[in-house]
Design a protein around this motif. Structure first.
Motif, PDB file in Angstrom:
ATOM      1  N   TRP A  65      -0.452  -5.923  -5.729  1.00 56.40           N
ATOM      2  CA  TRP A  65      -0.401  -7.302  -5.252  1.00 56.40           C
ATOM      3  C   TRP A  65       0.007  -8.175  -6.434  1.00 56.40           C
ATOM      4  N   SER A 121      -1.153   3.544  -5.157  1.00 61.32           N
ATOM      5  CA  SER A 121      -2.355   2.798  -4.802  1.00 61.32           C
ATOM      6  C   SER A 121      -1.923   1.509  -4.112  1.00 61.32           C
ATOM      7  N   TRP A 122      -2.765   0.453  -4.244  1.00 65.18           N
ATOM      8  CA  TRP A 122      -2.484  -0.866  -3.694  1.00 65.18           C
ATOM      9  C   TRP A 122      -1.988  -1.775  -4.822  1.00 65.18           C
ATOM     10  N   SER A 157       0.933   5.590  -0.437  1.00 67.19           N
ATOM     11  CA  SER A 157       0.141   6.821  -0.405  1.00 67.19           C
ATOM     12  C   SER A 157       1.084   8.007  -0.404  1.00 67.19           C
ATOM     13  N   GLU A 214      -9.913   4.458   4.881  1.00 67.95           N
ATOM     14  CA  GLU A 214      -8.687   3.985   4.259  1.00 67.95           C
ATOM     15  C   GLU A 214      -7.659   5.100   4.258  1.00 67.95           C
ATOM     16  N   TRP A 266     -10.528  -5.117  -7.248  1.00 67.23           N
ATOM     17  CA  TRP A 266      -9.150  -5.298  -7.682  1.00 67.23           C
ATOM     18  C   TRP A 266      -9.146  -5.540  -9.199  1.00 67.23           C
ATOM     19  N   TRP A 292      -8.715 -10.685  -0.358  1.00 68.31           N
ATOM     20  CA  TRP A 292      -8.401  -9.494   0.442  1.00 68.31           C
ATOM     21  C   TRP A 292      -9.375  -9.356   1.614  1.00 68.31           C
ATOM     22  N   CYS A 334       0.859  -1.187   0.000  1.00 69.50           N
ATOM     23  CA  CYS A 334       0.000   0.000   0.000  1.00 69.50           C
ATOM     24  C   CYS A 334       0.888   1.227   0.000  1.00 69.50           C
ATOM     25  N   ALA A 371      -4.581   4.989   3.370  1.00 66.65           N
ATOM     26  CA  ALA A 371      -3.625   4.925   2.268  1.00 66.65           C
ATOM     27  C   ALA A 371      -4.358   5.111   0.960  1.00 66.65           C
ATOM     28  N   GLN A 372      -4.404   6.340   0.491  1.00 70.74           N
ATOM     29  CA  GLN A 372      -5.087   6.649  -0.745  1.00 70.74           C
ATOM     30  C   GLN A 372      -4.160   7.426  -1.655  1.00 70.74           C
TER      31      GLN A 372
END
Length: 913
Positions: free
Chosen positions: A594, A591-592, A524, A909, A567, A611, A522, A911-912
């Motif tokens: 994976w 962003s995120w 940000s 959230e 996702w 998730w 994550c 973490a943006q």
């Protein structure tokens, strides 16, 4: 012959003594003293206990010859007490334990009063079997001369007297293993104290000691030594001779140095040096895990030299200890150290407040609108509110919040989160251990607002300059982000969090033994704009996969842009550069991310399920009823790993069905309990909506509530077999009708989680809610509108909960024992009548007096009925809320009236992009 332990011998409980003595007095007549039960004689709760003992001695009751434990009150008439004690060697020749404590009476402010005992008769020295002597809470100024002559004495308790010195003859007690002289006025210790070769526990805390005699190092058997809250500035080197010492408590002294030889004590497991004046500690102690050094000025420069004569002396910073009935305190420019009853400490340095200011505090229950959590955060404490909001201080204020540490600490950290302006932020936090299961989260706060303790994935932050930089994860060395020169024109803050993912859960979800994934990343930043040049992100390849052997068609890069809930597979949109161990790609927005390795084609929806499963907690729901009062029901939501241990602890007092089947819940998810089939909640509570009890699940908090239930059905005919059901979400209008359909469905969208049976047994005899015609209950309101009322209905509910515990509550409310006997006689064979008459007669006398409700809550807690005390607090809280709402509706409230409902709603959230 019974063996007396080294510590204080516990006395029988007040309700048992009161009930036994009352029945014996009734059967033997009012003038006949109660006979001892077994080998114990407890007369400390009886008016005229010494007169009763003298009558027993005059009657030469044969039971006295077997008594080995006697307890009298220190508040007796001094002459009667001396006369009764003088008879003991002949009337109680086998006495092994003698308790003459004061402290049973209280002054107008509720403080314990000292007993009247100032000396002992010399004849007590002939008690050949006496091994335990407790003279605490009395008015002794010198130790009675007979005490050093009690050669068989094993434990001597002299706490909370007025002793200024101890006699040298005390060192002649060969069998003494425990000596407690806490909270006296001792300034020195006799050197002969070092001759107590059998002494194992020595407690001298709360005195005025400035030095220790070197002879104290001769206590070769000493295992525990408590010298806290004295005036010690140094310690003798002879303490190295305490080879059996395990526990050494020295906090709250004036120590400027400690001998390094303490580190060589072979059995020492705890050395408490907190809150002293230590600026330098020997390296042997500084690195020892058993040493506690919090509150010392370690590493700070020495203080300024003494001021010349005539210079005003700066007074010492005051220390405040607030009880639970206080919600405010004053801070002056002098500063102060404050300890709150809710597990919070505050340190206001001198000069922090430019002018005197009143600080108000409150601990709120953790409601979702007050608890800003990220997707992988966990709440560890309640929500602390400090007022006035936004008040700025000249210096930062130290804040300590107590919490229970989480079990899983790998790649996670604990921070204090606060509301600053319209957004929540995390403060720089350090942890201080109080016990293995209790930690302090310590931070510096510039202003007052809301505060809470949160566990989150380890966060790595950096300021990115225009020249570029490198950001690496401290929790996973293979995760890093490279910012090239020119990526940003202005410096911007970036933050990284890495969440570890277990392969077993992913393989079970996909049904694929070879499936694997990288850690979840994550990212940000503080700026909403994109980077001017691509930023390179490096992720480790999934476990078991290398760049030389992988199948690129099975490698998927997943992306989730908050606040979107899905996702996306972006493998085809980026250029993946693979090495033997890592995958690298470039982005311009954060962003995120994976990385998955699987044979599945459409992995976006599977990633969403995986998730969510990462954030789910497997829990069980329990509903237990108190064994002695089935109307009291305990409801709790427990993580699956804690169920067995919790039930083992609760089933001594509660009984009920097996826990529910395992269900899954998110951190901070709302759910509620609804009582069904004739059962309803018997109270108006702030957390109760239309008869349904609201919960919020937090994995590291107790998630426990105790309620009282009632029924409109006739329990005299048969037992009522009801149930309690648990449902997800907030309380809708159609429960339980809609929930019944959801329970039949049992699908993914079902509200219903579990149903557990509740049984109210059939009433027998004269039990029941009917009121005796001879009892008159005058209508009354106890309390006031601002702090909350207890109405007649509320008091009836309290009376219905007390049961056989009512005598203990009455004694703690200050009712004399004779009044208890009168109530028992007047309402004999009617337990409910006894309880109601006691409670309402006390309440009528308290009408118009401040603090009456607080005294009732305190008496309930002292009688081990914290369940009823919490019920009363809930009623008062509801009353306060209604009172404040009424003020606001009539426009009488000040504009800055704090209310958590009006606080900004945080983003879930952090973490943006």
């Amino acid at each position: 012959m019974a063996v007396v332990e080294a510590g204080p011998v516990p006395a029988t409980s007040a309700p048992e003594d009161a009930a036994r003595d009352a029945s014996e007095a009734a059967s033997a007549g009012p003038e006949v003293p109660p006979l001892p039960a077994g080998n114990r004689l407890s007369l400390h709760l009886h008016p005229g206990g010494c007169r009763r003992l003298l009558r027993l001695c005059a009657q030469q009751a044969p039971q006295l010859l077997e008594v080995d434990f006697l307890q009298l009150s220190g508040h007796e008439d001094p002459q009667l007490l001396e006369a009764a004690l003088a008879r003991l060697p002949w009337s109680l020749p086998r006495l092994r334990s003698l308790v003459l404590k004061g402290g049973q009476r209280r002054d107008a402010l509720g403080a314990c009063l000292r007993g009247s005992l100032t000396t002992l008769p010399a004849s007590l020295s002939s008690l050949a079997h006496l091994a335990h002597l407790d003279l605490s809470f009395n008015s002794l100024e010198t130790l009675p001369a007979c005490v050093p002559q009690m050669c068989g004495l094993d434990a001597l308790l002299l706490s909370r007297n007025c002793l200024s010195e101890l006699p040298a003859a005390l060192g002649t007690l060969p069998a003494l293993t425990f000596l407690a002289v806490t909270h006296n006025r001792l300034r020195t210790l006799p050197p002969a104290l070092g001759a107590l070769s059998s002494l194992q526990r020595l407690d001298l805390s709360g005195n005025l000691l400035e030095a220790l005699p070197p002879e104290i190092g001769g206590l070769g058997s000493l295992a525990e030594l408590n010298l806290a809250s004295n005036r010690l500035q140094s310690l003798p080197s002879s303490l190295a001779g305490l080879r059996a010492l395990r526990l050494f408590i020295l906090h709250s002294n004036l120590l400027v140095s400690v001998p390094a030889s303490l580190a060589c004590l072979p059995l020492l497991t705890r050395l408490d040096l907190r809150d002293n004046q230590l600026r330098d500690v020997p390296p042997e102690l500084l690195d020892a895990p058993f040493v506690r050094l919090q509150g010392n000025p370690l590493g700070r420069p020495p203080p300024d030299p003494p001021s010349p004569p005539g210079t005003p002396v700066v007074p010492e910073m005051p220390r405040l200890l607030l009880t639970s009935d206080l919600d405010s305190f004053a801070v002056t420019p002098q500063g102060c150290s404050v300890t709150l009853a809710c597990g919070v400490r505050l340190q206001f340095p001198a000069g922090a407040a430019a002018a005197p200011v009143t600080i108000r505090y409150r601990l709120w229950p953790p409601e979702p609108h007050l608890v800003p959590l990220g997707p992988h955060d966990a709440l560890l404490s309640g929500v602390l509110e400090l007022q006035p909001h936004g008040a700025a201080f000249q210096q930062e204020v130290g804040l300590w919040l107590l919490f229970v540490p989480p079990r899983a600490r790998r790649c996670r950290e604990v921070v204090v989160r606060t509301l600053s302006g319209n957004s929540w932020s995390d403060l720089e936090t350090c942890l201080e251990e109080e016990a293995p299961t209790r930690l302090w989260a310590h931070c510096q706060v510039p202003h007052f607002s809301w505060f809470l303790v949160v566990s989150r994935p380890v966060s790595d932050a950096r300021l990115v300059p225009p020249e570029g930089t490198l950001l690496c994860s401290s929790g996973h060395a293979g995760v890093r982000v490279t910012f090239p020169p020119g990526a940003t024109e202005e410096p911007r803050h970036v933050r990284m969090q890495v969440v570890r993912v277990g392969s077993r859960e992913l393989q079970a979800l996909l049904g694929e033994p070879e499936a694997a994934s990288s850690p979840l990343l994550c990212l940000s930043q503080s700026s909403p704009s994109s980077f001017l040049r691509p930023v390179t992100i490096q992720l480790p390849l999934p476990p078991g996969v290398t760049g030389l052997s992988l199948d690129r068609a099975r490698l998927h890069l997943l992306h989730r842009a908050a606040p979107a809930a899905a996702w996306d597979d972006v493998t085809a949109q980026v250029a993946l550069e693979l090495t033997h161990l890592y995958a690298r790609f470039q982005v311009t927005r954060f962003s995120w991310y994976w990385l998955w390795y699987t044979t599945k084609a459409c992995v976006g929806s599977l990633a969403q399920k995986a998730w969510e499963r990462l954030r789910l907690h497997r829990v069980n729901l329990i509903a237990l009823q108190r064994r002695r009062d089935p109307k009291q029901v305990l409801l709790q939501c427990l993580p699956r790993s804690k169920v067995d241990a919790t039930l083992r602890r609760l089933l001594e007092r509660y009984r009920g069905p097996e826990p529910s089947d395992t269900v899954e819940m998110f951190e901070g998810e709302k759910f509620f309990a609804a009582f069904e089939r004739g059962i309803d909640i018997d109270a108006d509570r702030p957390d109760c909506v239309e008869g349904r009890l609201c919960f919020v699940f937090y994995s590291h908090l107790k998630n426990l509530k105790e309620v009282y239930v009632t029924t409109a059905l006739d329990r005299r005919a048969r037992a009522v077999r009801g149930q309690v059901s648990f449902y997800r979400g907030e309380v809708p209008e159609g429960v339980p009708e809609e929930a019944e359909a959801a329970r039949q469905k049992r699908g993914p969208a079902a509200l219903w989680m579990a149903t557990l049976p509740i049984k109210l047994p059939r009433l027998r005899g004269c039990e029941g809610p009917t009121r005796e015609p001879g009892l008159s209950l005058a209508p009354l309101n106890l309390g006031d509108a601002e702090t909350g009322f207890l109405t007649q209905s509320n008091l009836l509910n309290v009376a219905g909960r007390l049961g056989p515990d009512w005598p203990a509550v009455a004694l703690h409310l200050g009712l004399p024992y004779r009044e208890l006997q009168r109530i028992r006689h007047e309402f004999r064979d009617d337990l409910d009548g006894q309880i109601r008459h006691m409670l309402f007669s006390w309440a009528e006398r308290q009408a118009g007096q401040p603090g009456a409700v607080g005294r009732l809550v305190q008496a309930l807690e002292q009688s081990d009925r914290r369940d009823v005390a919490e019920e009363v607090r809930a009623v008062l809280e509801l009353g306060r809320r209604k009172y404040q709402e009424g003020i606001r509706h009539t426009s009488l409230a000040p504009r800055n009236l704090a209310s958590p409902d009006r606080s900004p709603s945080p983003s879930p959230e952090p973490a943006q992009a």
